[in-house]
Design a protein around this motif. Structure first.
Motif: not given
Length: 338
Positions: A220-232
């Motif tokens: 769950g590390s990171g915010s914003g861009w990393i989460r967005a990149l992982r989002d399908e």
């Protein structure tokens, strides 16, 4: 790093993927590709031999990462407004976001002089040896300043915490990182011809390893861009923008790429990334343009055509708004530096 214009083959592949609805890559693969492609531009390295008591100020350097590898002894790292962090032999600390900070032999020590203003032995234009401090217990550090030119890497760096540490003697530290730290310590303990070049390349490796370890150690590390990149769905859109930044993207086309309505897509994208889809697209294009202006002899007209702008004037306005300087001023500055 030189950023080339989108190749025709890549653009065709991206267009095919968009029209057919086939994802360019799956979510985990997107992040893996970014991590695999991390490349740095080295700015400066310093091998510091320090005797207690001592204190050094590391100046703020915009758009950079400072790192410190403690190869012998111990010290404290202190950022303004934050508690000091103790570093021991074998530890690695990264200070992203270009923030100024202090290195100290004691947690409560007063700030010392700026490291770049102290006399030191310059072995090359980008590598020096600093001997400083009193006659007490010795510590040894290799410090550096690096930057990422690749736009995807820069987006990743924006998500890093204020300080990132990897303990050389902890179970959680990746074995590859510990091995690299040991190699660096050995290189400094027994200098040989070309040793500074080996040490700096090892330092580059350590920075990338630290970022990879941080992400791998906390899904769950990171915010914003990393989460967005992982989002399908949102990750699929980001990948498509990166694959073909010059495509005639509109909010409607980006929403269709995600398989969402305009309003739902815009809201979800903004929530994850922290800015609206078209704002992200513009900033991405301008980051690519800035890199090419710095590394290539390219005109604003060529960049406008490559990045999907119908006129050079429209490109110039967008570039100046996002970057804060005109394309012409960037070109002139780079020509002077060359």
């Amino acid at each position: 790093m030189q950023t080339a214009a989108p190749a025709p083959a890549a653009a065709t592949a991206a267009a095919t993927a968009i029209s057919t609805g086939v994802a360019v890559t799956e979510g985990p693969d997107r992040l893996a590709r970014v991590l695999h492609s991390l490349r740095m531009r080295s700015t400066f390295y310093c091998h510091a031999e320090l005797g207690e008591p001592w204190a050094l100020e590391m100046p703020a350097i915009p758009d950079s990462i400072s790192f410190h590898v403690l190869t012998a002894g111990s010290c404290w790292l202190r950022l303004p407004g934050e508690n000091p962090i103790e570093l021991r032999a074998g530890d690695l600390a990264l200070v992203p976001h270009g923030r100024g900070h202090h290195l100290l032999s004691a947690a409560d020590a007063d700030p010392g002089p700026r490291v770049d203003l102290l006399p030191q032995q310059y072995l090359t234009e980008h590598y020096s040896v600093l001997t400083y401090g009193g006659g007490g217990r010795a510590s040894q550090l290799i410090c550096g300043v690096v930057a990422f030119d690749d736009p995807a890497a820069r987006e990743l760096v924006r998500t890093l915490p204020s300080v990132l540490t990897v303990g050389g003697d902890t179970v959680s530290a990746a074995s590859s990182t510990r091995d690299t730290l040991r190699l660096m310590a050995g290189e400094l303990a027994h200098p040989q011809p070309g040793g500074e070049a080996v040490a700096t390349r090892l330092a580059d490796i350590l920075v990338v390893q630290a970022i990879r370890a941080w992400i791998a150690g906390d899904p769950g590390s990171g915010s914003g861009w990393i989460r967005a990149l992982r989002d399908e769905r949102i990750g699929r859109v980001i990948e498509a923008i990166h694959a073909d930044p010059g495509h005639e993207w509109t909010l409607d086309r980006l929403a269709r790429r995600a398989g969402m309505s305009r309003s739902s897509f815009s809201s979800h994208f903004s929530e994850l990334v922290g800015e609206a889809p078209v704002a992200y697209l513009t900033r991405w294009r301008m980051t690519l343009a800035h890199t090419r202006l710095r590394d290539e002899d390219v005109t604003a007209a060529r960049l406008a055509a490559d990045l999907g702008y119908r006129s050079e004037a429209a490109f110039n306005r967008a570039f100046t708004r996002v970057i804060g300087s005109t394309p012409g001023s960037i070109r002139r500055r780079q020509r002077r530096e060359r």
